[in-house]
Design a protein around this motif. Structure first.
Motif, PDB file in Angstrom:
ATOM      1  N   ALA A  99       0.888  -1.170   0.043  1.00 45.68           N
ATOM      2  CA  ALA A  99      -0.130   0.088   0.143  1.00 45.68           C
ATOM      3  C   ALA A  99       0.855   1.216   0.011  1.00 45.68           C
ATOM      4  CB  ALA A  99      -0.904  -0.034   1.150  1.00 45.68           C
ATOM      5  N   PHE A 100       1.725   1.078   0.870  1.00 42.04           N
ATOM      6  CA  PHE A 100       2.884   2.251   0.942  1.00 42.04           C
ATOM      7  C   PHE A 100       3.569   2.645  -0.514  1.00 42.04           C
ATOM      8  CE2 PHE A 100       7.371   3.560   1.443  1.00 42.04           C
ATOM      9  CZ  PHE A 100       7.005   4.969   2.100  1.00 42.04           C
ATOM     10  N   LEU A 101       3.897   1.532  -1.135  1.00 43.38           N
ATOM     11  CA  LEU A 101       4.668   1.656  -2.472  1.00 43.38           C
ATOM     12  C   LEU A 101       3.742   1.882  -3.466  1.00 43.38           C
ATOM     13  CD1 LEU A 101       7.063  -1.654  -2.602  1.00 43.38           C
ATOM     14  CD2 LEU A 101       7.793   0.950  -2.223  1.00 43.38           C
ATOM     15  N   SER A 102       2.413   1.652  -3.409  1.00 43.76           N
ATOM     16  CA  SER A 102       1.611   2.040  -4.404  1.00 43.76           C
ATOM     17  C   SER A 102       1.409   3.667  -4.305  1.00 43.76           C
ATOM     18  CB  SER A 102       0.191   1.421  -4.134  1.00 43.76           C
ATOM     19  OG  SER A 102      -0.529   1.875  -5.102  1.00 43.76           O
ATOM     20  N   GLY A 103       1.339   4.263  -3.296  1.00 40.95           N
ATOM     21  CA  GLY A 103       1.200   5.603  -2.990  1.00 40.95           C
ATOM     22  C   GLY A 103       2.342   6.479  -3.392  1.00 40.95           C
ATOM     23  N   ILE A 104       3.344   5.989  -3.026  1.00 42.09           N
ATOM     24  CA  ILE A 104       4.640   6.910  -3.238  1.00 42.09           C
ATOM     25  C   ILE A 104       5.128   6.842  -4.831  1.00 42.09           C
ATOM     26  CG2 ILE A 104       5.584   6.982  -0.923  1.00 42.09           C
ATOM     27  CD1 ILE A 104       7.782   5.028  -2.015  1.00 42.09           C
ATOM     28  N   LYS A 105       4.957   5.581  -5.247  1.00 46.51           N
ATOM     29  CA  LYS A 105       5.196   5.425  -6.716  1.00 46.51           C
ATOM     30  C   LYS A 105       4.354   6.107  -7.567  1.00 46.51           C
ATOM     31  CE  LYS A 105       8.202   1.570  -6.411  1.00 46.51           C
ATOM     32  NZ  LYS A 105       8.436  -0.068  -6.870  1.00 46.51           N
ATOM     33  N   MET A 106       3.035   6.251  -7.279  1.00 41.50           N
ATOM     34  CA  MET A 106       1.963   6.791  -8.106  1.00 41.50           C
ATOM     35  C   MET A 106       2.475   8.517  -8.201  1.00 41.50           C
ATOM     36  SD  MET A 106      -1.835   6.694  -7.677  1.00 41.50           S
ATOM     37  CE  MET A 106      -1.997   5.112  -7.925  1.00 41.50           C
ATOM     38  N   LEU A 107       2.970   8.903  -7.242  1.00 39.11           N
ATOM     39  CA  LEU A 107       3.357  10.310  -7.113  1.00 39.11           C
ATOM     40  C   LEU A 107       4.751  10.465  -7.807  1.00 39.11           C
ATOM     41  CD1 LEU A 107       2.990  11.195  -3.254  1.00 39.11           C
ATOM     42  CD2 LEU A 107       1.383  11.935  -5.037  1.00 39.11           C
ATOM     43  N   GLY A 108       5.645   9.576  -7.975  1.00 39.48           N
ATOM     44  CA  GLY A 108       6.767   9.664  -8.993  1.00 39.48           C
ATOM     45  C   GLY A 108       8.196   9.643  -7.912  1.00 39.48           C
ATOM     46  N   CYS A 109       7.907   9.142  -6.383  1.00 39.64           N
ATOM     47  CA  CYS A 109       9.151   9.113  -5.480  1.00 39.64           C
ATOM     48  C   CYS A 109       9.765   7.915  -5.781  1.00 39.64           C
ATOM     49  CB  CYS A 109       8.428   9.169  -4.182  1.00 39.64           C
ATOM     50  SG  CYS A 109       7.762  10.638  -3.661  1.00 39.64           S
ATOM     51  N   GLY A 110      10.965   7.896  -5.361  1.00 39.32           N
ATOM     52  CA  GLY A 110      12.140   6.671  -5.544  1.00 39.32           C
ATOM     53  C   GLY A 110      11.982   5.862  -4.379  1.00 39.32           C
TER      54      GLY A 110
END
Length: 802
Positions: free
Chosen positions: A690-701
């Protein structure tokens, strides 16, 4: 009527009264919550107190009194009880069922898969050569194994008796055809459902067809994965070793039609239960624990597609397969409106024979999928024991019900003291094999009420209820003896294990589960230091010590809150430099804190307390917000690596908050790389995704930290995906003089490169390590050799490029 007869006549009334309480509680929880109805539950509990006043059973009276008090305290809030209170209420009801059943009262049986009272299954292992590893796996799992070396003997033994399963290596000198012909000839005696697992050199279609015609249940091409053979064997044998193996819940508000389906399924050996009132389906799923739902969509009380949607969206039941029935004219409508993954749609009327066949096929597939999913989410892949996450859930639940099902609970930590040295000298594969063999030995001593887990790389953890003092120490000695006695044979090597055992005991539910784990870990350390038997039982801490532990945690939390309130915290930055010639600016962000006296604190002393506390989210957000503010002021493009705590992984509002901050500051999302330790990610995969889904959608590494020392590090990386991987400090320690470690690091870096992850090595403190890291293909380095952490981002990346 005498007093005994009076008590006997009272039991059925108490059982019925408890049934009313249980039914009402489950309707409130699963069907519709209503505070007024919960108040009625409190009155029912109060009535039960009055009924047991003169029963003469102190335990029964005590449990009923606890139930009444617990329900009353929950009712005062006016809201639905918290999860821990719900577990306690359910546990009290279960405990009362147990007491009434033990005294002869009729109690509702729990419809779950239960072990049969039968001897352990016998397996015939028929092979031309000895199979020591497979034999060890089978016997270690509790099977009785007869090894047979010739086809003549095999035929003779099979004519005498038929085992639970046959594992047949077909590559005998007489040829595979002879081995398969023997099975085909004996198929009449073995029976159409007899289990035969074939092992063969050939993997072509013709060989597999020949095996199917001979009656194979499974086919493995050599060299075989013994764990895979064992897993398949367990799955195939489960119908023979459990009662009520397959269970189907039928949801249909037309009783005659529903019971006709149930009768047909019962004739096929499938246990079934009928739900006439669809709104009670969640309650019945919880009670019956079915393997499959058979739902008629043409029901009156509620829309069939809405009912299927409710079930599919429930986190506990979202993987439960469904067969949905409807009339042909409604098919187009349901195809448009239904959203129930894993469901299949059949049109009515369905021929009974076809319905039974479809149900059984779905059941077999569903059970196999559930077994595999359970193994992935709850079990450690190397040892086969529970993983740390599952163990912590069991510990919390058991502590919550302490005093009901169990009167004491011991956490036993078994540390494999020399496992790391074995791994360093003999390799990871050898160490993993030893862990698997040790787990098999552990199972020989423990029974089903003493669950064991691989808590960390070199620690097994066991939950032991209802054992105190000398009996508990005796169990620990048996665990030590079974693990330390005899060689662990891996290939040509014969190795020994050395263990230390630490034990912490809880006797009341007021104990914090994390404190109990810390005490067991501390006892393990004391056991290692002991000169004699290396077993340390840490008795229940005195009240003053428990208060001191709680007070210490509270003091740190208060101190952290004060530091945040008075802004006595700041950021420092340590450069991460490229070894491949690029001058891109990268820094790791580190937090520093100061107490009210102006003394700088060790960050770990605070993070060790707030890692699962809401203050942890506050600290992580403070770091992110101030890092973004500094990036906004910089002229050059800079990437910042920010570590986050486990509690932040569970923060479902983080991505929305972060999006707002990125928009406010104008900082590009790719400038932020979030770092999570491998062990943290492994323990909380659902939160991690869930965490990765959120940050990767924003474009964070994303950077996976402290990498390479887990049970399946590369497997975890493949599941998560990462832009960077920061290796565990183990890989850089004494690297210059350790050629084995250099070879190990080279292989790991190549694997990471193939997966598209840049390799970061931290802790670089001397010049000798630099050329080795460069030659091994490492991408980025960090450490005091480059620069200590400073408040300013001032490192000269262009002038110091490697």
């Amino acid at each position: 009527m005498n007093q005994a007869d009076d008590r006997d006549s009272q039991r059925p009334r108490l059982v019925n009264h408890l049934k009313l309480i249980e039914d009402l509680w489950q309707k409130l929880y699963f069907v519709k919550w209503n505070p007024k109805s919960f108040a009625m539950l409190a009155r029912l509990a109060q009535d039960m107190v009055q009924q047991v006043q003169d029963c003469g059973d102190q335990r029964l009276a005590s449990l009923v009194s606890q139930l009444e008090h617990h329900v009353k305290s929950c009712a005062t809030t006016g809201d639905i009880p918290r999860e821990s209170d719900r577990q306690r209420l359910t546990a009290l009801i279960d405990a009362l069922h147990g007491v009434l059943a033990s005294e002869g009262g009729a109690v509702i049986p729990e419809a779950r898969t239960r072990p049969r009272l039968a001897p352990l299954p016998e397996i015939f292992l028929i092979a031309p050569d000895e199979q020591p590893l497979l034999l060890a796996k089978l016997t270690g799992s509790g099977y009785r194994v007869r090894q047979i070396g010739t086809l003549v003997e095999a035929e003779q033994r099979l004519q005498e008796r038929v085992p639970a399963a046959i594992i047949l290596d077909v590559d005998f000198p007489e040829g595979p055809d002879a081995a398969m012909a023997m099975i085909a000839t004996l198929r009449g005696q073995i029976g159409p459902r007899g289990l035969v697992l074939f092992l063969a050199e050939r993997n072509d279609m013709a060989a597999r067809l020949q095996a199917v015609r001979a009656g194979s249940s499974a086919y493995f091409s050599k060299p075989c994965d013994n764990d895979e053979v064992l897993s398949m064997l367990r799955e195939l044998l489960l119908p023979q070793t459990a009662q009520n193996y397959h269970r189907v819940l039928i949801v249909n508000d037309r009783p005659t039609e529903a019971w006709e389906m149930a009768g047909a399924l019962e004739e096929q050996g499938v246990s079934s239960r009928v739900v006439i009132q669809p709104l009670q389906v969640l309650q019945e799923i919880h009670r019956f624990r079915p393997d499959l739902l058979l739902v008629d969509l043409d029901i009156k009380e509620i829309s069939g597609s809405e009912l299927a949607g409710v079930i599919a969206q429930h986190r506990e039941f979202d993987i439960l397969p469904m067969i949905l029935l409807c009339f042909p004219v409604d098919v187009a409508h349901y195809l448009m409106s239904l959203d129930a993954p894993g469901a299949s749609l059949l049109t009515k009327p369905v021929p009974t024979s076809y319905l039974c066949w479809e149900v059984k096929q779905r059941l077999q597939r569903a059970r196999a999928m559930r077994v595999k999913l359970s193994a992935l989410t709850e079990n450690d892949p190397v040892s086969g024991l529970f993983n740390r996450r599952r163990y912590m859930i069991l510990l919390e639940r058991t502590l919550e019900t302490l005093g009901l099902r169990a009167h004491s609970l011991a956490v036993v930590f078994v540390m494999l003291d020399n496992l790391r040295s074995i791994r360093d000298s003999a390799g990871v594969a050898t160490a993993d094999e030893i862990v698997g063999q040790a787990a098999s030995r552990l199972r020989q001593v423990l029974h089903h009420e003493q669950p064991a887990a691989r808590f960390s790389d070199a620690i097994f953890a066991v939950l032991v209820p209802n054992l105190l003092g000398e009996p508990l120490l005796e169990l620990a000695r048996r665990l030590r003896d079974v693990l330390e006695t005899g060689f662990y044979k891996v290939g040509e090597q014969a190795l020994l294990l050395r263990t230390s055992i630490g034990i912490a005991v809880a006797t009341d539910r007021g104990q914090d589960h994390l404190v109990l784990i810390q005490r067991a870990d501390s006892a393990c350390g004391l056991a290692q230091e002991a000169k004699s038997e290396r077993i340390y039982l840490q008795q229940k801490a005195p009240a003053a010590k428990v208060d001191s532990e709680i007070s210490s945690r509270t003091r740190v939390l208060d101190q952290a809150q004060e530091i945040i309130d008075h802004q006595r915290l700041w950021l420092v930055f340590q450069p991460i430099a490229s070894m491949r010639g690029d001058a891109d600016e990268r820094y790791e962000v580190l937090l520093r804190l100061r107490d009210r006296e102006g003394q700088e604190l060790v960050p770990g002393s605070v993070f060790g307390v707030v890692y699962n506390h809401p203050l942890g989210v506050t600290l992580d957000r403070w770091i992110i917000e101030h890092a973004l503010a500094m990036l906004r002021q910089r002229q050059s493009t800079t990437t910042l690596f920010i570590k986050v705590l486990p509690v932040t992984l569970r923060d479902r509002t983080l991505s929305v908050w972060l999006r707002e901050r990125l928009e406010q500051t104008g900082v590009e999302a790719r400038s932020i790389v979030f770092e999570v330790a491998e062990a943290t990610a492994e323990r909380g995969l659902r939160d991690m995704f869930a965490f990765l889904s959120g940050i990767k959608m924003l474009g964070c590494g994303f950077c996976l930290g402290r990498f390479g020392r887990g049970t399946d590090s590369l497997g975890l990386l493949k599941n998560l995906g990462a832009d960077y991987v920061k290796l565990d400090m183990y890989f850089v320690n004494h690297l210059a003089r350790d050629t084995k470690k250099q070879a190990q690091l080279k292989d790991l870096v190549q694997s990471l490169d193939a997966l598209g992850a840049a390799t970061v090595v931290g802790g670089v403190e001397d010049v000798k390590t630099m050329p080795i890291l460069w030659s091994l293909g490492v991408d980025l380095i960090q450490g005091f050799f480059l620069q200590q952490p400073y408040r300013e981002m001032s490192y000269d990346f262009a002038g110091a490029a490697f």
